[in-house]
Write a protein that holds these residues in place. Structure first.
Motif, PDB file in Angstrom:
ATOM      1  N   GLU A   1      -8.777   7.110 -30.884  1.00 27.53           N
ATOM      2  CA  GLU A   1      -9.022   8.474 -30.425  1.00 27.53           C
ATOM      3  C   GLU A   1     -10.405   8.958 -30.860  1.00 27.53           C
ATOM      4  O   GLU A   1     -11.143   9.575 -30.077  1.00 27.53           O
ATOM      5  N   GLN A   2     -10.747   8.675 -32.105  1.00 23.68           N
ATOM      6  CA  GLN A   2     -12.033   9.145 -32.623  1.00 23.68           C
ATOM      7  C   GLN A   2     -13.196   8.438 -31.943  1.00 23.68           C
ATOM      8  O   GLN A   2     -14.170   9.078 -31.540  1.00 23.68           O
ATOM      9  N   ILE A   3     -13.122   7.132 -31.805  1.00 21.30           N
ATOM     10  CA  ILE A   3     -14.284   6.430 -31.250  1.00 21.30           C
ATOM     11  C   ILE A   3     -14.403   6.654 -29.742  1.00 21.30           C
ATOM     12  O   ILE A   3     -15.514   6.652 -29.200  1.00 21.30           O
TER      13      ILE A   3
ATOM     14  N   ILE B   1     -23.041   2.627 -22.907  1.00 18.59           N
ATOM     15  CA  ILE B   1     -22.086   3.406 -23.697  1.00 18.59           C
ATOM     16  C   ILE B   1     -20.852   3.738 -22.867  1.00 18.59           C
ATOM     17  O   ILE B   1     -19.711   3.645 -23.340  1.00 18.59           O
ATOM     18  N   LYS B   2     -21.053   4.113 -21.620  1.00 22.93           N
ATOM     19  CA  LYS B   2     -19.919   4.390 -20.750  1.00 22.93           C
ATOM     20  C   LYS B   2     -19.075   3.131 -20.519  1.00 22.93           C
ATOM     21  O   LYS B   2     -17.847   3.183 -20.483  1.00 22.93           O
ATOM     22  N   GLY B   3     -19.744   1.994 -20.386  1.00 26.77           N
ATOM     23  CA  GLY B   3     -19.015   0.740 -20.221  1.00 26.77           C
ATOM     24  C   GLY B   3     -18.196   0.386 -21.442  1.00 26.77           C
ATOM     25  O   GLY B   3     -17.047  -0.073 -21.324  1.00 26.77           O
ATOM     26  N   LEU B   4     -18.762   0.602 -22.624  1.00 29.59           N
ATOM     27  CA  LEU B   4     -18.011   0.342 -23.856  1.00 29.59           C
ATOM     28  C   LEU B   4     -16.827   1.290 -23.964  1.00 29.59           C
ATOM     29  O   LEU B   4     -15.747   0.897 -24.418  1.00 29.59           O
ATOM     30  N   ARG B   5     -17.025   2.537 -23.541  1.00 25.51           N
ATOM     31  CA  ARG B   5     -15.908   3.499 -23.588  1.00 25.51           C
ATOM     32  C   ARG B   5     -14.786   3.074 -22.652  1.00 25.51           C
ATOM     33  O   ARG B   5     -13.593   3.178 -22.992  1.00 25.51           O
ATOM     34  N   ALA B   6     -15.156   2.556 -21.480  1.00 25.57           N
ATOM     35  CA  ALA B   6     -14.137   2.061 -20.555  1.00 25.57           C
ATOM     36  C   ALA B   6     -13.378   0.893 -21.166  1.00 25.57           C
ATOM     37  O   ALA B   6     -12.143   0.824 -21.080  1.00 25.57           O
ATOM     38  N   ARG B   7     -14.095  -0.027 -21.784  1.00 16.19           N
ATOM     39  CA  ARG B   7     -13.458  -1.192 -22.392  1.00 16.19           C
ATOM     40  C   ARG B   7     -12.497  -0.784 -23.495  1.00 16.19           C
ATOM     41  O   ARG B   7     -11.371  -1.301 -23.597  1.00 16.19           O
ATOM     42  N   ILE B   8     -12.916   0.140 -24.338  1.00 17.67           N
ATOM     43  CA  ILE B   8     -12.074   0.566 -25.452  1.00 17.67           C
ATOM     44  C   ILE B   8     -10.884   1.384 -24.941  1.00 17.67           C
ATOM     45  O   ILE B   8      -9.768   1.286 -25.471  1.00 17.67           O
TER      46      ILE B   8
ATOM     47  N   LEU C   1      -9.348   0.853 -22.109  1.00 18.40           N
ATOM     48  CA  LEU C   1      -8.382  -0.135 -21.613  1.00 18.40           C
ATOM     49  C   LEU C   1      -7.641  -0.798 -22.770  1.00 18.40           C
ATOM     50  O   LEU C   1      -6.438  -1.094 -22.657  1.00 18.40           O
ATOM     51  N   ALA C   2      -8.343  -1.044 -23.878  1.00 15.53           N
ATOM     52  CA  ALA C   2      -7.668  -1.612 -25.049  1.00 15.53           C
ATOM     53  C   ALA C   2      -6.645  -0.629 -25.598  1.00 15.53           C
ATOM     54  O   ALA C   2      -5.531  -1.015 -25.984  1.00 15.53           O
ATOM     55  N   ARG C   3      -6.998   0.646 -25.618  1.00 15.30           N
ATOM     56  CA  ARG C   3      -6.080   1.685 -26.105  1.00 15.30           C
ATOM     57  C   ARG C   3      -4.854   1.792 -25.197  1.00 15.30           C
ATOM     58  O   ARG C   3      -3.727   2.026 -25.655  1.00 15.30           O
ATOM     59  N   ALA C   4      -5.046   1.604 -23.887  1.00 20.98           N
ATOM     60  CA  ALA C   4      -3.932   1.677 -22.947  1.00 20.98           C
ATOM     61  C   ALA C   4      -3.039   0.449 -23.007  1.00 20.98           C
ATOM     62  O   ALA C   4      -1.867   0.505 -22.630  1.00 20.98           O
TER      63      ALA C   4
END
Length: 606
Positions: free
Chosen positions: A190-192, A221-228, A230-233
């Motif tokens: 959630e934080q990252i 940065i947006k790509g990393l946010r998408a990747r993370i 998906l990991a969270r989901a």
């Protein structure tokens, strides 16, 4: 967590590191040091560059985080025989908690977090940030965004390898007690994820500031946010239940991933698919951006030493005989059946998998199927010869192809089936792979499950050797299923049955001149392989020729015969021999780290 502090004088030199073994109490950082370090843009930039410095080296993406910890999927594995205390123990899912390969990567990630925390704390309060010119304030914003994003990447790497870990979001000197307990990964996620959203508002697009791929841009940065997201989901092994469980409210995170990827796609002037798949990886060896900036973020390597450089191409990649001028490679082997997952005209196959090796005479020879290697890294693609191990080859963190496929995956989940945009995104990746043979592209399915299955397969083919597959299979909770499926395929391969019926038991070849300036496909086409008929490419799909037809001077290379029962099921070499679902999806924490912090526990059955 780890009682060590990085003082400002060390940050100013950029890449100097405090010893990972120092657990020392030190005084709080003085105001003078803070003012000097963050009092102007130049010194603040040095501090952020120092964060980037914790990405690379033997314990970062120069070796262990890139090609040792991620090994163990249905594309590649570490070469050699099982030992719980080395890299092969990790690859075969039976790493002991005393395995030294687990020690320094964990510590280096926290060292990067500490450096990021210092910048995140002190940049906003710096005089130049608060009272400087608008251009200085904009640059300090950008530096703050980079620090937030880098901290997110360090935590993502910790979570995907070790699960719940201690969460430290401020400098060590701000804690009364550094013996932190583990924090639930969803809290860290959630934080990252929030940090990355903030960071993207500070950092410009690549073209707005001529940002090289070794520095973070808004798109990266947006790509990393998408990747993370998906990991969270997705699924992960949970401490309390000791089961693989999906994160709560997955639709919220699929929506985040979809939106972030969509915004990148809408700004495609910054990044696009490189029509030359091989150029993506050649560029990493040549110290340049690829031709269309498909690589959105890569880890820079330099300096010829174990801290700031990489062993990519020496540890892994094409096998060059020690007596050749290149001398290196072969630490990672392809799973033989992976070769046949590619359509024979798929341009990615010969870039991804080396079915040959370079001998002492610098000639190509066909390798036995149990000795094929990863092809995206090749020492002979650099200008370095001799015994050198550090080759200044960068590691790709994120590519535009990943953005397209993440968008397609997330769109399929959000809309309970793919929209035309998702289908087009997948089609773009396939079209590049089949360039010149578009008529052989299979129709893209439109049902939700069938489209998801197509994404699973496409990511398998697109990212082989980039250390993505293991983590994809974990977040999809498909790791065990794919291992069972691959063992059966290996059995069929060994026996020449099923989809491998009629394929050659051996290949007959003669040495051919090796020219690294040729494309990967040309090198394979130039292999001197004996074949019958008119189609040389069919040699990998037709039965072994009658030995009486083979001219003198040809040598046998084991093809189907390269796989034995020992390769599939044995204590020394067996394919993912020790994997246990709901236990081995995560790694143990190194013993000395546990012993240093009385609040840390060894979970997941270790």
């Amino acid at each position: 967590m780890m009682k060590k502090y990085i003082i400002f004088s060390l940050i100013m030199v950029g890449l100097t590191v405090t010893s990972c073994q120092d657990y020392l109490e030190v005084e709080s950082l003085s105001k003078t040091s803070q003012d000097v370090q963050f009092g102007d843009v130049s010194n603040a930039t040095s501090a952020v560059v120092a964060i980037y410095g914790e990405l690379i080296g033997d314990n970062g993406y120069g070796n262990r985080l890139s090609v040792i910890l991620p090994q163990g999927a249905d594309d590649f594995e570490t070469s050699g025989d099982y030992n719980c205390n080395d890299r092969r123990g990790i690859s075969m899912y039976e790493a002991c908690s005393s395995n030294p390969e687990l020690n320094n990567p964990f510590k280096q990630l926290y060292s990067g977090i500490e450096r990021a925390n210092l910048c995140i704390k002190y940049i906003p309060s710096s005089p130049v940030y608060q009272n400087g010119s608008q251009s200085d304030a904009d640059m300090m914003d950008r530096l703050l965004g980079e620090a937030l994003a880098l901290r997110a990447q360090f935590y993502y790497e910790l979570i995907r390898n070790w699960g719940d870990v201690p969460f430290q979001d401020k400098p060590s000197s701000d804690y009364e007690n550094l013996f932190l307990e583990k924090t639930d990964r969803d809290i860290i996620y959630e934080q990252i994820i929030a940090d990355l959203e903030e960071a993207a508002t500070y950092v410009p697009w690549r073209t707005e500031a001529n940002i090289p791929p070794t520095r973070l841009s808004k798109g990266a940065i947006k790509g990393l946010r998408a990747r993370i997201a998906l990991a969270r989901a997705g699924y992960s092994l949970r401490r309390d239940s000791q089961q693989m469980e999906q994160g709560a409210n997955p639709q919220e995170y699929y929506a985040i991933a979809r939106q972030e990827c969509l915004e990148i796609m809408q700004n495609s002037g910054n990044h696009s698919l490189n029509p030359d798949y091989e150029d993506i990886f050649r560029s990493l060896h040549e110290g340049r951006a690829d031709n269309t900036n498909e690589i959105m973020f890569e880890v820079g390597a330099f300096g010829g030493n174990s801290k700031t450089d990489s062993k990519l191409g020496y540890y892994n990649g094409l096998r060059h005989d020690r007596a050749s001028q290149w001398n290196g490679g072969a630490g990672v082997n392809a799973i033989p059946v992976y070769f046949y997952e590619f359509n024979r005209v798929d341009l990615r196959r010969d870039v991804t998998i080396n079915i040959f090796q370079v001998n002492a005479k610098e000639m190509t020879v066909v390798a036995a199927s149990n000795r094929w290697t990863d092809g995206k890294f090749r020492k002979s693609w650099t200008d370095i010869t001799g015994p050198s191990q550090n080759l200044a080859v960068n590691w790709p963190i994120l590519r535009y192809a990943d953005v397209l496929l993440m968008f397609a995956e997330a769109d399929n989940e959000v809309n309970n089936g793919p929209t035309s945009q998702a289908i087009d995104a997948l089609q773009q990746v396939r079209a590049r792979a089949f360039m010149g043979n578009e008529d052989q592209i299979e129709p893209i399915p439109t049902g939700k499950q069938a489209f998801f299955d197509a994404i699973v397969q496409e990511r398998y083919l697109e990212f082989g050797g980039e250390s993505i597959r293991k983590y994809d299979l974990i977040r999809w909770n498909l790791l065990n299923d794919k291992f069972i499926e691959t063992r059966q395929k290996l059995t069929d391969f060994m026996e020449g049955t099923g989809q491998y019926a009629g394929y050659p038991e051996v290949i007959y070849y003669q040495e051919a001149t090796y020219d690294p300036s040729l494309s990967a496909q040309q090198v394979v086409e130039n292999l001197d392989i004996f074949f019958t008929g008119n189609d040389s490419s069919a040699v990998f799909y037709n039965a072994t020729p009658d030995p009486s037809q083979v001219p003198a001077g040809y040598t046998q290379a084991q093809w189907l015969d390269g796989i034995t029962p020992e390769y599939i099921d044995s204590e020394r070499k067996g394919f993912m021999q020790y994997f246990e679902p709901n236990r081995k999806e995560l790694l143990p924490i190194y013993d000395d780290i546990i012993n240093t912090n009385y609040n840390l526990t060894q979970d997941y059955g270790y």
